[in-house]
Design a protein around this motif. Structure first.
Motif, short mmCIF file in Angstrom:
data_model
loop_
_atom_site.label_atom_id
_atom_site.label_comp_id
_atom_site.label_asym_id
_atom_site.label_seq_id
_atom_site.Cartn_x
_atom_site.Cartn_y
_atom_site.Cartn_z
N ASN A 1 7.27 -2.79 -12.36
CA ASN A 1 7.62 -3.02 -10.96
C ASN A 1 8.85 -3.92 -10.93
OD1 ASN A 1 6.29 -2.20 -8.38
ND2 ASN A 1 6.46 -4.38 -7.92
N PRO A 2 9.64 -3.89 -9.86
CA PRO A 2 10.82 -4.76 -9.82
C PRO A 2 10.48 -6.24 -9.72
CG PRO A 2 10.57 -3.60 -7.75
CD PRO A 2 9.63 -2.97 -8.72
N TYR A 3 9.33 -6.57 -9.17
CA TYR A 3 8.81 -7.94 -9.17
C TYR A 3 7.43 -7.89 -9.80
CZ TYR A 3 6.64 -6.10 -4.93
OH TYR A 3 5.97 -5.31 -4.05
N VAL A 4 6.91 -9.01 -10.24
CA VAL A 4 5.69 -9.03 -11.03
C VAL A 4 4.48 -8.54 -10.23
CG1 VAL A 4 3.97 -10.54 -12.10
CG2 VAL A 4 6.37 -10.78 -12.70
N MET B 1 1.54 1.05 -7.07
CA MET B 1 0.72 0.93 -5.87
C MET B 1 -0.56 1.75 -5.98
SD MET B 1 3.38 0.85 -2.68
CE MET B 1 4.39 -0.59 -2.37
N LYS B 2 -0.45 2.96 -6.52
CA LYS B 2 -1.63 3.81 -6.67
C LYS B 2 -2.63 3.20 -7.65
CE LYS B 2 0.16 8.32 -5.30
NZ LYS B 2 0.37 9.73 -5.69
N VAL B 3 -2.11 2.64 -8.74
CA VAL B 3 -2.99 1.98 -9.71
C VAL B 3 -3.76 0.85 -9.04
CG1 VAL B 3 -3.03 0.52 -11.77
CG2 VAL B 3 -1.63 2.59 -11.74
N CYS B 4 -3.06 0.08 -8.21
CA CYS B 4 -3.69 -1.06 -7.56
C CYS B 4 -4.70 -0.64 -6.51
CB CYS B 4 -2.62 -1.94 -6.91
SG CYS B 4 -1.60 -2.82 -8.11
N SER C 1 0.84 -1.19 0.00
CA SER C 1 0.00 0.00 0.00
C SER C 1 0.88 1.25 0.00
CB SER C 1 -0.93 0.01 1.22
OG SER C 1 -0.17 -0.03 2.42
N SER C 2 0.33 2.34 -0.50
CA SER C 2 1.10 3.57 -0.66
C SER C 2 1.62 4.10 0.67
CB SER C 2 0.24 4.64 -1.32
OG SER C 2 -0.10 4.25 -2.64
N ASP C 3 0.87 3.89 1.74
CA ASP C 3 1.32 4.41 3.03
C ASP C 3 2.49 3.61 3.60
OD1 ASP C 3 -0.07 2.11 3.59
OD2 ASP C 3 -1.32 2.99 5.17
N LYS C 4 2.82 2.48 2.94
CA LYS C 4 3.97 1.68 3.37
C LYS C 4 5.12 1.79 2.35
CE LYS C 4 1.83 -0.23 6.91
NZ LYS C 4 0.86 -1.23 6.63
N LEU C 5 5.03 2.79 1.47
CA LEU C 5 6.02 2.93 0.40
C LEU C 5 7.44 3.06 0.93
CD1 LEU C 5 6.67 3.25 -2.62
CD2 LEU C 5 6.29 5.71 -2.35
N LYS C 6 7.63 3.88 1.96
CA LYS C 6 8.96 4.08 2.51
C LYS C 6 9.57 2.77 2.97
CE LYS C 6 11.50 6.84 5.91
NZ LYS C 6 11.39 7.89 6.97
N GLY C 7 8.76 1.92 3.61
CA GLY C 7 9.24 0.64 4.10
C GLY C 7 9.63 -0.30 2.98
N SER D 1 14.75 7.78 -7.09
CA SER D 1 15.01 7.15 -8.38
C SER D 1 13.74 6.97 -9.20
CB SER D 1 15.67 5.78 -8.17
OG SER D 1 14.75 4.89 -7.55
N ILE D 2 13.93 6.69 -10.49
CA ILE D 2 12.80 6.40 -11.38
C ILE D 2 12.10 5.13 -10.93
CG2 ILE D 2 12.15 5.78 -13.74
CD1 ILE D 2 14.41 7.54 -14.73
N LEU D 3 12.87 4.16 -10.46
CA LEU D 3 12.29 2.91 -9.98
C LEU D 3 11.34 3.16 -8.81
CD1 LEU D 3 12.00 -0.13 -9.85
CD2 LEU D 3 14.17 -0.24 -8.60
N ALA D 4 11.72 4.04 -7.89
CA ALA D 4 10.85 4.37 -6.76
C ALA D 4 9.55 5.01 -7.25
CB ALA D 4 11.58 5.31 -5.80
N ARG D 5 9.68 5.87 -8.23
CA ARG D 5 8.48 6.51 -8.80
C ARG D 5 7.55 5.48 -9.42
NH1 ARG D 5 9.35 9.44 -14.29
NH2 ARG D 5 9.24 7.23 -14.85
N ASP D 6 8.12 4.51 -10.12
CA ASP D 6 7.30 3.49 -10.76
C ASP D 6 6.63 2.58 -9.75
OD1 ASP D 6 7.79 4.44 -13.29
OD2 ASP D 6 9.45 3.08 -13.68
N ILE D 7 7.33 2.25 -8.67
CA ILE D 7 6.72 1.43 -7.61
C ILE D 7 5.54 2.19 -7.00
CG2 ILE D 7 7.09 0.44 -5.32
CD1 ILE D 7 9.99 -0.12 -6.15
N LYS D 8 5.71 3.48 -6.76
CA LYS D 8 4.64 4.31 -6.21
C LYS D 8 3.45 4.35 -7.15
CE LYS D 8 3.72 9.00 -4.52
NZ LYS D 8 4.30 10.35 -4.27
#
Length: 264
Positions: free
Chosen positions: A188-191, A113-116, A86-92, A103-110
């Protein structure tokens, strides 16, 4: 858990070795969003179409089937369940994966999560699967696999070049009543697969031949009820139509999985 386990060069490097999704892929399933015209390819390709004159044997389309270079892999079920989602656990999760927050990777993970976390449009069921088991369980239970035997399809075109295609055959596979589902692979870094289905949707298996003579198969989706979509979505601008009028169709990308009843 570190980035190199996912095939990335380094968490501080913006060149992570994976492809960012084209804007055209984003707007395929963000029906509630307004899409900026500048995000859409201006090279004349057929982004959307209606299933009348443009969707029949002999019709010609200028298409670009992106090459699959999203090489993220499924995590084992026990590992997938242990990760916060979840987005509120993004830092973790960034800390757990040793990802630079800037990083761009962090942006994509965020973004993933928002899409989901989005509810989607009215009548849409959606779920993000982070393991193969979770995806199969969700799809089979939602589509009631005990009543309906299922098969899974994908677009088989990997030219990675804008080209004129001629439709050879169109086969309707599934329609309406939640009896089909499309799972889109997110960046995402994992599927992570976003699986969703929408009422009043038809699925087609399409035989195509490119201008270079190469033949292939593609899966197309036609949404017959667009009344709840964002009226400023690019699809309406592209087709010069409005929500709730003509059907809107599109081909699915080569890294998406389409589940339909198996009538054989």
């Amino acid at each position: 858990m570190h980035d190199d386990q996912f095939g990335y060069a380094h968490p501080n490097n913006d060149q992570f070795g994976y492809a960012h999704p084209a804007a055209v892929d984003d707007c395929i399933f963000f029906w509630g969003h307004q899409i900026n015209k500048s995000q859409i390819p201006q090279d004349g390709r057929t982004v959307y179409f209606t299933n009348d004159k443009s969707f029949r044997a002999g019709a010609k389309m200028k298409l670009h089937f992106n090459k699959i270079d999203n090489e993220a892999k499924f995590l084992p079920l026990n590992v997938a369940k242990s990760l916060p989602a979840s987005s509120d656990k993004l830092k973790g999760i960034l800390n757990l994966l040793s990802v630079n927050p800037k990083s761009i990777l962090a942006r994509d993970i965020k973004t993933t999560m928002k899409v989901c976390e989005e509810k989607g449009v009215k009548g849409e069921k959606r779920y993000c699967a982070t393991s193969l088991e979770a995806m199969v369980d969700y799809v089979t239970s939602t589509l009631d696999s005990q009543k309906n035997k299922l098969m899974v399809l994908a677009t088989k075109q990997d030219n990675d070049i804008l080209m004129d295609y001629t439709i050879q055959e169109v086969q309707k596979l599934g329609s309406d009543d939640n009896h089909n589902m499309v799972c889109h692979k997110l960046v995402n870094p994992y599927v992570v697969f976003l699986c969703h289905n929408i009422k009043n949707t038809d699925i087609y298996h399409v035989s195509l031949v490119g201008a270079d003579g190469q033949q292939g198969k593609a899966v197309a989706v036609c949404h017959k009820d667009t009344s709840t979509w964002n009226p400023r979505h690019y699809a309406f601008q592209f087709l010069k139509t409005k929500p709730g009028t003509k059907p809107i169709c599109h081909f699915v990308s080569a890294d998406a999985l389409v589940w339909v009843p198996n009538k054989n």
